[in-house]
Scaffold this motif. Sequence first.
Motif, PDB file in Angstrom:
ATOM      1  N   ALA A   1      19.108 -18.255 -35.217  1.00  0.00           N
ATOM      2  CA  ALA A   1      19.237 -19.084 -34.022  1.00  0.00           C
ATOM      3  C   ALA A   1      17.931 -19.161 -33.242  1.00  0.00           C
ATOM      4  N   TYR A   2      17.188 -18.061 -33.170  1.00  0.00           N
ATOM      5  CA  TYR A   2      15.959 -18.065 -32.385  1.00  0.00           C
ATOM      6  C   TYR A   2      14.736 -18.482 -33.202  1.00  0.00           C
ATOM      7  N   LYS A   3      14.784 -18.244 -34.508  1.00  0.00           N
ATOM      8  CA  LYS A   3      13.645 -18.628 -35.340  1.00  0.00           C
ATOM      9  C   LYS A   3      13.555 -20.139 -35.493  1.00  0.00           C
ATOM     10  N   ARG A   4      14.694 -20.797 -35.578  1.00  0.00           N
ATOM     11  CA  ARG A   4      14.663 -22.242 -35.801  1.00  0.00           C
ATOM     12  C   ARG A   4      14.184 -22.999 -34.560  1.00  0.00           C
ATOM     13  N   LEU A   5      14.193 -22.336 -33.394  1.00  0.00           N
ATOM     14  CA  LEU A   5      13.666 -23.001 -32.202  1.00  0.00           C
ATOM     15  C   LEU A   5      12.167 -23.258 -32.317  1.00  0.00           C
ATOM     16  N   SER A   6      11.471 -22.331 -32.985  1.00  0.00           N
ATOM     17  CA  SER A   6      10.027 -22.532 -33.165  1.00  0.00           C
ATOM     18  C   SER A   6       9.717 -23.560 -34.241  1.00  0.00           C
ATOM     19  N   LEU A   7      10.717 -23.898 -35.056  1.00  0.00           N
ATOM     20  CA  LEU A   7      10.503 -24.880 -36.118  1.00  0.00           C
ATOM     21  C   LEU A   7      10.949 -26.283 -35.739  1.00  0.00           C
ATOM     22  N   ILE A   8      11.553 -26.424 -34.569  1.00  0.00           N
ATOM     23  CA  ILE A   8      11.986 -27.755 -34.135  1.00  0.00           C
ATOM     24  C   ILE A   8      10.757 -28.573 -33.754  1.00  0.00           C
ATOM     25  N   PRO A   9      10.568 -29.742 -34.329  1.00  0.00           N
ATOM     26  CA  PRO A   9       9.370 -30.543 -34.006  1.00  0.00           C
ATOM     27  C   PRO A   9       9.456 -31.126 -32.608  1.00  0.00           C
ATOM     28  N   ILE A  10       8.337 -31.055 -31.903  1.00  0.00           N
ATOM     29  CA  ILE A  10       8.226 -31.624 -30.561  1.00  0.00           C
ATOM     30  C   ILE A  10       7.227 -32.773 -30.630  1.00  0.00           C
ATOM     31  N   VAL A  11       7.718 -33.968 -30.463  1.00  0.00           N
ATOM     32  CA  VAL A  11       6.876 -35.161 -30.554  1.00  0.00           C
ATOM     33  C   VAL A  11       6.384 -35.511 -29.165  1.00  0.00           C
ATOM     34  N   SER A  12       5.075 -35.605 -29.014  1.00  0.00           N
ATOM     35  CA  SER A  12       4.467 -35.954 -27.735  1.00  0.00           C
ATOM     36  C   SER A  12       3.707 -37.259 -27.884  1.00  0.00           C
ATOM     37  N   SER A  13       3.794 -38.065 -26.867  1.00  0.00           N
ATOM     38  CA  SER A  13       3.088 -39.347 -26.900  1.00  0.00           C
ATOM     39  C   SER A  13       1.590 -39.191 -26.691  1.00  0.00           C
ATOM     40  N   LEU A  14       1.151 -38.032 -26.193  1.00  0.00           N
ATOM     41  CA  LEU A  14      -0.273 -37.826 -25.932  1.00  0.00           C
ATOM     42  C   LEU A  14      -1.027 -37.385 -27.176  1.00  0.00           C
ATOM     43  N   SER A  15      -0.336 -36.650 -28.068  1.00  0.00           N
ATOM     44  CA  SER A  15      -1.015 -36.146 -29.264  1.00  0.00           C
ATOM     45  C   SER A  15      -0.923 -37.181 -30.379  1.00  0.00           C
ATOM     46  N   PRO A  16      -2.056 -37.573 -30.959  1.00  0.00           N
ATOM     47  CA  PRO A  16      -2.010 -38.583 -32.025  1.00  0.00           C
ATOM     48  C   PRO A  16      -1.609 -38.011 -33.371  1.00  0.00           C
TER      49      PRO A  16
END
Length: 260
Positions: A190-205
């Motif tokens: 449960a806690y390890k998969r939180l670090s693997l969830i992709p976070i998409v940001s509009s600032l990073s290309p």
Amino acid sequence: MASTERRGHERSASAEFNRVDRAVQIQNATERLRSEMLNYVTNRFEEFTSEIKKAAKMPLINEIVPPNELASISKVTNEKISQTIASQQSVDVKRSSSAFPTKVFRMRSSILTELLEVSHIRSIRQIFISILVLLVLQVAMTDLFETGSVDFRFDVIRWNFSNLSTCLRLWFILFFLTCTMVYYCFHFWAYKRLSLIPIVSSLSPDTEAPKKKTTSLMIFDGFCLTAYCLYIGLFLYFPVHFILEENYPIVTRMIVLVEQ
């Protein structure tokens, strides 16, 4: 005859006098109550007007405090209000960004306790108890009349609880595995998969990193799901295998199967 008429006139006169006297008393009491109410209202109105006059004569805060001190006081007050709002917003952000929602636990009765509060369920329980008592008495009376003694067959009870130590060891192993290995493995997943969830940001290309994280997350979830299915299969196979191999009686079998 004349004396009787005189007495009648006297009685009617006294009754009329009493009625007039009662009416006068009621009128006097009404006038007294009216005057008291009028005096009370007048006094309260005078007190109210005097309080209003005193409040009107009080100086304003601008007249007491200098303008520079008043500005500093308002500035400090505004800063405190802004700090309070900022702290409240930070707390709300922390609550909204937490991984798991906050749970509220409260005590409640068990389902069996709530069912037994119903009179019909209690009646059914009493019926079953009565049937059990009647069956025991019937068997005892039958044995007493046929054989001359009562045999409650305690040997059957002892046989059902044979191999109890082996059964308890197996039960403890199952319970220990469930409380330790399964819990900590689930906690890790449960806690390890939180670090693997992709976070998409509009600032990073860069868009390759989220794709890699998505692939890693799918592989990680698939591996954990396979391990869990394997655990369930082993958890269902080995207890049944030991039960059939050791030829456990009914009661000890039920202990292990209920733990499953």
